[in-house]
Design a protein around this motif. Structure first.
Motif: not given
Lengths: 399, 116
Positions: B3-13, B48-55, B66-74
């Motif tokens: 199983f892949l356990l994906l960790i989602y969290e509010n980065e601002s916190i 992972l590094e924050p989504v600000a680093t995502a491409t 090629i776009t700056d940012g994650p797949f979706a803003e959540t």
């Protein structure tokens, strides 16, 4: 589905082996009392042996094949639901698989009815007023998720059991409510849903004996269902509890449920189902409406509020307070409670809040206030039978 | 099963944590990782590094964008993962519940597809 193909082959092989063994043994050892069950057991053991041999860390749970097998077996046992289960642990595991929280509520309900209740997909679709294809798809998706997500086919660990059991009881309760609700649709099928829910509660009760909330749910459903012949009149209109012909209640069922509930409550682990059942029992055992033990009902609602604070419980409690304190003080106390609930805001769009107010005002003789409240309830009600009831009340006031 | 356990969290916190609570979180993850290694459930895992680093990369009609940012803003962002070995979903759920972020964010549990 690749695995189904493989499991089907396995099942065929296992069945062939079981028949071979039967041919070998029955002539000398005699035919067993339940030949069908004997064959299923042998075949099942063969499958389990095979699985055990083949199981690697990556092997998927054989839940889907066992679901199918057990549901077939369940159906053959249906005629005698009170008999001892052939495979108690497996049936229990099956209940927990069908009601796994990783499945959506609708899927849990459908899967439980299909595999444990033995209802056909078409029957379930009709009961929930959705197209057959939708229901079929819902079931397929649920079974796929069980297989692919690795939902286990097992009774939860003792640590997980209380939480998971709450989920099972909720599914059974939802099934009953679907049947109990006086919405349109096939009346016979609705009654059958209630019957299925009670049967499921009974099975769970036998598999997890002395579990107070399980008994509580079973008793609650039995007590409600014991009034099935009087809840609706010949025209299909709702009949209020106080107007129902109590001689036509099923008093044997009421007595049985009340006794089981009392025994469960002596275990001193109260829960919402036991409390609701206790309230239902007080109603069901009152010889006449005026004999109802309203003070005790208020007390039970107060306890229920503590366990499950909800505006609906509070509303019921308000109505009970009005009845408990007699026509003079009671009605005012009840109305004050209703004011507080309305001020709270969460139920202002709930028709029964206004129907309850209308009822208290009517009893108090404040007829114009009652008419206004009935009119407000009528604006919000969606159920046809309830609408007809409210309209009747309003007309009676105007005369 | 894996199983892949994906960790989602509010980065601002995460960004607003003071040094002391940040150290506590790191300590909690170190303990958790040690536990699941000792129990044999651990297959892999990373932060992972924050989504600000995502491409994000997409090819449409042979055209690469090629776009700056994650797949979706959540509201909550993918911040890391564990890959675990578990007997079934219930065990995987128990493992997911042990991840420190389960208390503040959300852990998505995804079975790894088996090709057979």
């Amino acid at each position: 589905m690749r695995l189904t193909q493989r499991d089907l082959q396995l099942a065929e092989d296992a069945a062939a082996e079981a028949y071979a063994l039967a041919i070998q043994r029955w002539p000398t050892e005699g035919v067993p009392a339940r030949p069908g069950a004997w064959l299923t057991t042998v075949a099942r053991n063969r499958i389990l042996d095979r699985h055990r041999r083949e199981r690697t860390a990556r092997d998927k749970a054989p839940a889907v094949a066992q679901l199918a097998e057990l549901s077939a077996q369940e159906r053959s046992e249906r005629d005698d639901p009170e008999s001892a289960p052939a495979y108690p642990d497996e049936r229990l595991a099956l209940i927990f698989t069908c009601c796994h929280p990783a499945l959506g509520t609708e899927a849990q309900v459908a899967l439980t009815l299909r595999t444990l209740g033995g209802l056909s997909t078409v029957e379930i679709a009709r009961a929930f007023l959705v197209p057959d294809a939708t229901m079929a798809q819902r079931l397929v998706r649920a079974k796929k998720k069980i297989q692919r997500a690795g939902i286990p086919y097992a009774v939860p660990t003792p640590e997980q059991l209380p939480e998971r059991l709450r989920g099972v009881l909720r599914v059974v309760y939802l099934i009953f409510n679907e049947g109990y609700r006086a919405t349109s649709g096939d009346a016979l099928l609705r009654r059958e849903l209630c019957g299925e829910a009670i049967r499921l509660a009974a099975v769970t009760r036998r598999l997890l004996p002395d579990t107070p909330e399980v008994v509580g749910l079973w008793a609650l459903l039995r007590l409600h269902h014991a009034r099935r012949d009087t809840r609706v009149d010949a025209a299909g209109d709702l009949v209020l509890l106080e107007d129902q012909d109590r001689t036509r209640w099923h008093h044997g069922e009421i007595a049985e449920a009340a006794a089981a509930l009392e025994a469960a409550m002596r275990l001193r682990a109260p829960g919402p189902y036991q409390l609701q059942a206790a309230i239902a029992a007080l109603h069901a055992t009152a010889r006449a409406p005026e004999d109802t033990d309203w003070p005790q009902i208020v007390g039970l609602y107060t306890l229920l509020m503590r366990l499950e604070p909800s505006p609906i419980v509070r509303l019921n409690r308000a109505a009970a307070i009005a009845m408990a304190r007699g026509p003079h003080f009671g009605l005012d106390a009840g109305l004050r409670e209703l004011d507080a609930i309305e001020a709270d805001g969460s139920l202002t769009r709930y028709h029964l809040l206004h129907a309850a107010r209308a009822d208290l005002l009517r009893r108090k003789g404040v007829l114009d206030g009652a008419a206004k409240a009935y009119a407000r309830a009528l604006e919000l009600v969606s159920n046809a039978a309830e609408r007809r009831y409210l309209e009747r009340r309003l007309r009676a006031l105007e005369n | 099963m894996q199983f892949l356990l994906l960790i989602y969290e509010n980065e601002s916190i995460i960004a607003n944590r003071d040094e002391q609570s940040q150290a506590q979180v790191i300590q909690a993850y170190a303990e958790y990782t040690k536990n699941i290694k000792d129990s044999g459930n651990y297959v892999g895992g990373d932060a992972l590094e924050p989504v600000a680093t995502a491409t994000s990369v997409r090819i449409r009609g042979g055209e690469r964008t090629i776009t700056d940012g994650p797949f979706a803003e959540t509201a909550e962002q993918l911040g890391g993962y564990y890959m675990v070995e578990a007997a079934n979903l219930d065990e995987a759920i128990e493992l997911a519940a042990g991840i420190p972020a389960a208390k503040t964010g959300c852990i998505e549990v995804r079975p790894v597809m088996v090709w057979n």
